[in-house]
Design an enzyme around this catalytic site. Structure first.
Site, PDB file in Angstrom:
ATOM      1  N   GLU A 110       0.813  -1.234   0.000  1.00 34.49           N
ATOM      2  CA  GLU A 110       0.000   0.000   0.000  1.00 34.49           C
ATOM      3  C   GLU A 110       0.840   1.275   0.000  1.00 34.49           C
ATOM      4  O   GLU A 110       0.653   2.169   0.834  1.00 34.49           O
ATOM      5  CB  GLU A 110      -0.957  -0.034   1.202  1.00 34.49           C
ATOM      6  CG  GLU A 110      -1.883  -1.237   1.187  1.00 34.49           C
ATOM      7  CD  GLU A 110      -2.806  -1.318   2.401  1.00 34.49           C
ATOM      8  OE1 GLU A 110      -2.868  -0.353   3.173  1.00 34.49           O
ATOM      9  OE2 GLU A 110      -3.447  -2.360   2.565  1.00 34.49           O
ATOM     10  N   HIS A 125     -10.243  -6.651  -2.059  1.00 36.12           N
ATOM     11  CA  HIS A 125     -11.324  -6.493  -1.075  1.00 36.12           C
ATOM     12  C   HIS A 125     -12.476  -5.844  -1.813  1.00 36.12           C
ATOM     13  O   HIS A 125     -12.576  -4.623  -1.908  1.00 36.12           O
ATOM     14  CB  HIS A 125     -10.878  -5.628   0.115  1.00 36.12           C
ATOM     15  CG  HIS A 125      -9.796  -6.248   0.929  1.00 36.12           C
ATOM     16  ND1 HIS A 125     -10.005  -7.388   1.691  1.00 36.12           N
ATOM     17  CD2 HIS A 125      -8.499  -5.917   1.107  1.00 36.12           C
ATOM     18  CE1 HIS A 125      -8.881  -7.718   2.315  1.00 36.12           C
ATOM     19  NE2 HIS A 125      -7.945  -6.846   1.967  1.00 36.12           N
ATOM     20  N   GLU A 129      -5.825 -10.956  -1.126  1.00 38.66           N
ATOM     21  CA  GLU A 129      -6.638 -10.767   0.092  1.00 38.66           C
ATOM     22  C   GLU A 129      -8.136 -10.780  -0.261  1.00 38.66           C
ATOM     23  O   GLU A 129      -8.916  -9.982   0.222  1.00 38.66           O
ATOM     24  CB  GLU A 129      -6.261  -9.450   0.779  1.00 38.66           C
ATOM     25  CG  GLU A 129      -4.792  -9.332   1.118  1.00 38.66           C
ATOM     26  CD  GLU A 129      -4.432  -8.049   1.835  1.00 38.66           C
ATOM     27  OE1 GLU A 129      -5.346  -7.347   2.320  1.00 38.66           O
ATOM     28  OE2 GLU A 129      -3.239  -7.726   1.941  1.00 38.66           O
ATOM     29  N   ASP A 150     -11.879 -11.001  -0.556  1.00 41.67           N
ATOM     30  CA  ASP A 150     -13.151 -11.198   0.144  1.00 41.67           C
ATOM     31  C   ASP A 150     -14.198 -10.371  -0.601  1.00 41.67           C
ATOM     32  O   ASP A 150     -13.875  -9.411  -1.296  1.00 41.67           O
ATOM     33  CB  ASP A 150     -13.093 -10.852   1.639  1.00 41.67           C
ATOM     34  CG  ASP A 150     -12.403  -9.539   1.970  1.00 41.67           C
ATOM     35  OD1 ASP A 150     -11.778  -9.447   3.053  1.00 41.67           O
ATOM     36  OD2 ASP A 150     -12.477  -8.596   1.153  1.00 41.67           O
TER      37      ASP A 150
HETATM   38  O1  G3I Z   1      -3.349  -8.337  18.934  1.00 40.41           O
HETATM   39  C1  G3I Z   1      -4.302  -7.487  19.564  1.00 40.41           C
HETATM   40  C2  G3I Z   1      -4.839  -8.141  20.828  1.00 40.41           C
HETATM   41  O2  G3I Z   1      -3.757  -8.317  21.758  1.00 40.41           O
HETATM   42  C3  G3I Z   1      -5.922  -7.264  21.432  1.00 40.41           C
HETATM   43  O3  G3I Z   1      -6.512  -7.938  22.533  1.00 40.41           O
HETATM   44  C4  G3I Z   1      -7.009  -6.990  20.384  1.00 40.41           C
HETATM   45  C5  G3I Z   1      -8.052  -6.057  20.983  1.00 40.41           C
HETATM   46  O4  G3I Z   1      -8.617  -5.327  19.972  1.00 40.41           O
HETATM   47  O5  G3I Z   1      -6.406  -6.365  19.216  1.00 40.41           O
HETATM   48  C6  G3I Z   1      -5.460  -7.212  18.615  1.00 40.41           C
HETATM   49  O6  G3I Z   1      -4.905  -6.561  17.496  1.00 40.41           O
HETATM   50  C7  G3I Z   1      -5.786  -6.505  16.355  1.00 40.41           C
HETATM   51  C8  G3I Z   1      -5.122  -7.309  15.224  1.00 40.41           C
HETATM   52  O7  G3I Z   1      -5.854  -7.175  13.991  1.00 40.41           O
HETATM   53  C9  G3I Z   1      -5.030  -8.809  15.550  1.00 40.41           C
HETATM   54  O8  G3I Z   1      -6.312  -9.333  15.702  1.00 40.41           O
HETATM   55  C10 G3I Z   1      -5.874  -5.040  15.938  1.00 40.41           C
HETATM   56  O9  G3I Z   1      -6.613  -4.343  16.917  1.00 40.41           O
HETATM   57  C11 G3I Z   1      -6.583  -4.937  14.601  1.00 40.41           C
HETATM   58  O10 G3I Z   1      -6.541  -3.592  14.124  1.00 40.41           O
HETATM   59  C12 G3I Z   1      -5.884  -5.803  13.563  1.00 40.41           C
HETATM   60  O11 G3I Z   1      -6.633  -5.728  12.360  1.00 40.41           O
HETATM   61  C13 G3I Z   1      -5.948  -6.239  11.195  1.00 40.41           C
HETATM   62  C14 G3I Z   1      -5.817  -5.103  10.188  1.00 40.41           C
HETATM   63  O12 G3I Z   1      -5.207  -5.607   8.976  1.00 40.41           O
HETATM   64  C15 G3I Z   1      -4.972  -3.986  10.741  1.00 40.41           C
HETATM   65  O13 G3I Z   1      -4.894  -2.955   9.778  1.00 40.41           O
HETATM   66  C16 G3I Z   1      -6.786  -7.353  10.599  1.00 40.41           C
HETATM   67  O14 G3I Z   1      -6.792  -8.476  11.470  1.00 40.41           O
HETATM   68  C17 G3I Z   1      -6.224  -7.784   9.247  1.00 40.41           C
HETATM   69  O15 G3I Z   1      -7.119  -8.693   8.593  1.00 40.41           O
HETATM   70  C18 G3I Z   1      -6.056  -6.570   8.348  1.00 40.41           C
HETATM   71  O16 G3I Z   1      -5.471  -7.020   7.146  1.00 40.41           O
HETATM   72  C19 G3I Z   1      -5.074  -5.987   6.229  1.00 40.41           C
HETATM   73  C20 G3I Z   1      -3.832  -6.462   5.524  1.00 40.41           C
HETATM   74  O17 G3I Z   1      -2.844  -6.770   6.474  1.00 40.41           O
HETATM   75  C21 G3I Z   1      -3.373  -5.439   4.512  1.00 40.41           C
HETATM   76  N1  G3I Z   1      -4.451  -5.140   3.542  1.00 40.41           N
HETATM   77  C22 G3I Z   1      -5.689  -4.680   4.190  1.00 40.41           C
HETATM   78  C23 G3I Z   1      -6.184  -5.730   5.173  1.00 40.41           C
HETATM   79  C24 G3I Z   1      -7.494  -5.301   5.815  1.00 40.41           C
HETATM   80  O18 G3I Z   1      -7.313  -4.147   6.564  1.00 40.41           O
END
Ligand code: G3I
Length: 345
Positions: free
Chosen positions: A153, A230, A259, A261
């Protein structure tokens, strides 16, 4: 008489197709129907603690992308500390189950640890930080990760470079440097750039192709483009997807649908996953896969879904809305789009 024969054949053919879809179940792994890898993003906690999730991951997919644990905030949480534990656990899972591993992602502007966000130094200090980050990780997983997503990105929707922390601190040459650092650390790994909206934003896609063709002309190896995809049932048009696949392949880049969906509730209406919506979703997936099948084999890196079950989808948390974007429902049962996928592969 001839028309009767045609009608009989047509009835028989449609009957078979109906039979095939009506009989669709997930008893045979998706990837066994495909000439290219079919992958999924993996949440390491689900893999470790949810046996149904793990069994589907093993049976249905032959390519794995870590959803979060290879990202800097998890794998490089302190300047001199790399957290290999969960990443090594996923790597072992892939080796034990003969799964390809895609390294998402080395350089991104999100999910950075605080120490990087707060780092103070010269441009060359930042370049050394980025080099150490990339080369320590790539070296650790040498010969275990098939392809690295070196940068994620880096472009804005208007085709300009995103003014992220890496560009601010190192300059716009950070992208070239990142690919060179990765290549030095593992000459055998494929190197990808990844972004979203490339299937529908011509300006952005042309800027991406222009930059990476320019890097190639400067002797930098760039093997492929990750198209996140997406998407949703309201956009893009299948013709846009087909054009994007053809144009990127024509530029001699492998294409990883990285990715995938398909949201059925992009405007956050109070919806139920009706048969109509699920059929629209399946038809769009069918179009995506049909058009992906049309590109030359050497450019088909594979199709990766961004998760297994609707229950695991990032969309529900990120947008705080009901949605059903993946192949399996909340009870880990295959959906209409799963059947369409098998039919189209
Ligand atoms: O690890 C912490 C955990 O310790 C805590 O208890 C919990 C409480 O909210 O948060 C956890 O972290 C989260 C993490 O995912 C793991 O689950 C973050 O808040 C959350 O923001 C994070 O979201 C990820 C997101 O990227 C972040 O931008 C999504 O799972 C993931 O699917 C998403 O994937 C991205 C790709 O990497 C790049 N392209 C876009 C795609 C969608 O945004």
């Amino acid at each position: 008489m001839k028309i009767v024969r045609v009608l009989i054949l047509l009835t028989f053919f449609l009957g078979c197709q109906k039979e095939k879809i009506s009989k669709c179940d997930d008893s045979i792994g998706l990837f066994t129907f495909s000439s290219y890898p079919i992958g999924t993003a993996i949440d390491i906690n689900e893999l470790e603690f949810n046996p149904i999730y793990k069994s589907i991951a093993i049976k249905q997919f032959n390519s794995i992308t870590p959803e979060n644990i290879f990202k800097a905030e998890y794998i490089h949480p302190e300047p001199l500390f790399f957290n290999w534990s969960q990443a090594d656990s996923l790597t072992s899972f892939c080796e034990q189950n003969n799964k390809r591993l895609y390294g998402h992602t080395l350089i991104w502007h999100k999910q950075l640890p605080q120490w990087i966000l707060n780092f103070e130094g010269s441009s060359s200090d930042w370049e050394q930080l980025m080099k150490t980050h990339i080369q320590t990780i790539v070296t650790h997983f040498k010969n275990k990760v098939t392809a690295w997503e070196v940068v994620n990105e880096a472009f804005n929707e208007d085709g300009t470079l995103r003014n992220n922390i890496w560009k601010q601190k190192i300059g716009s040459g950070y992208i070239e440097k990142a690919f060179v650092f990765a290549q030095e650390a593992d000459p055998n790994a494929l190197l990808f750039y990844n972004d979203y909206n490339l299937e529908m934003n011509l300006t952005k896609r042309h800027s991406v192709l222009s930059l990476f063709n320019n890097l190639r002309n400067r002797g930098v190896r760039v093997d492929g483009i990750g198209m996140q995809m997406h998407v949703n049932t309201s956009y893009p048009e299948p013709s846009q997807i087909a054009s994007a696949f053809q144009e990127i392949a024509a530029n001699n880049f492998k294409i990883h649908v990285s990715e995938l969906d398909i949201s059925i509730n992009p405007f956050d209406h109070n919806i139920e996953p009706s048969e109509k919506l699920l059929t629209e979703q399946a038809n769009l997936l069918g179009n995506i896969v049909f058009n992906y099948n049309e590109i030359p084999d050497q450019y088909q890196y594979g199709i990766t879904f961004w998760g297994i079950s609707d229950k695991n989808s990032w969309i529900r948390n990120y947008y705080n809305r009901e949605d059903y974007p993946l192949l399996y429902d909340d009870n880990y049962l295959p959906k209409t789009c799963y059947c369409k996928l098998i039919e189209t592969l």
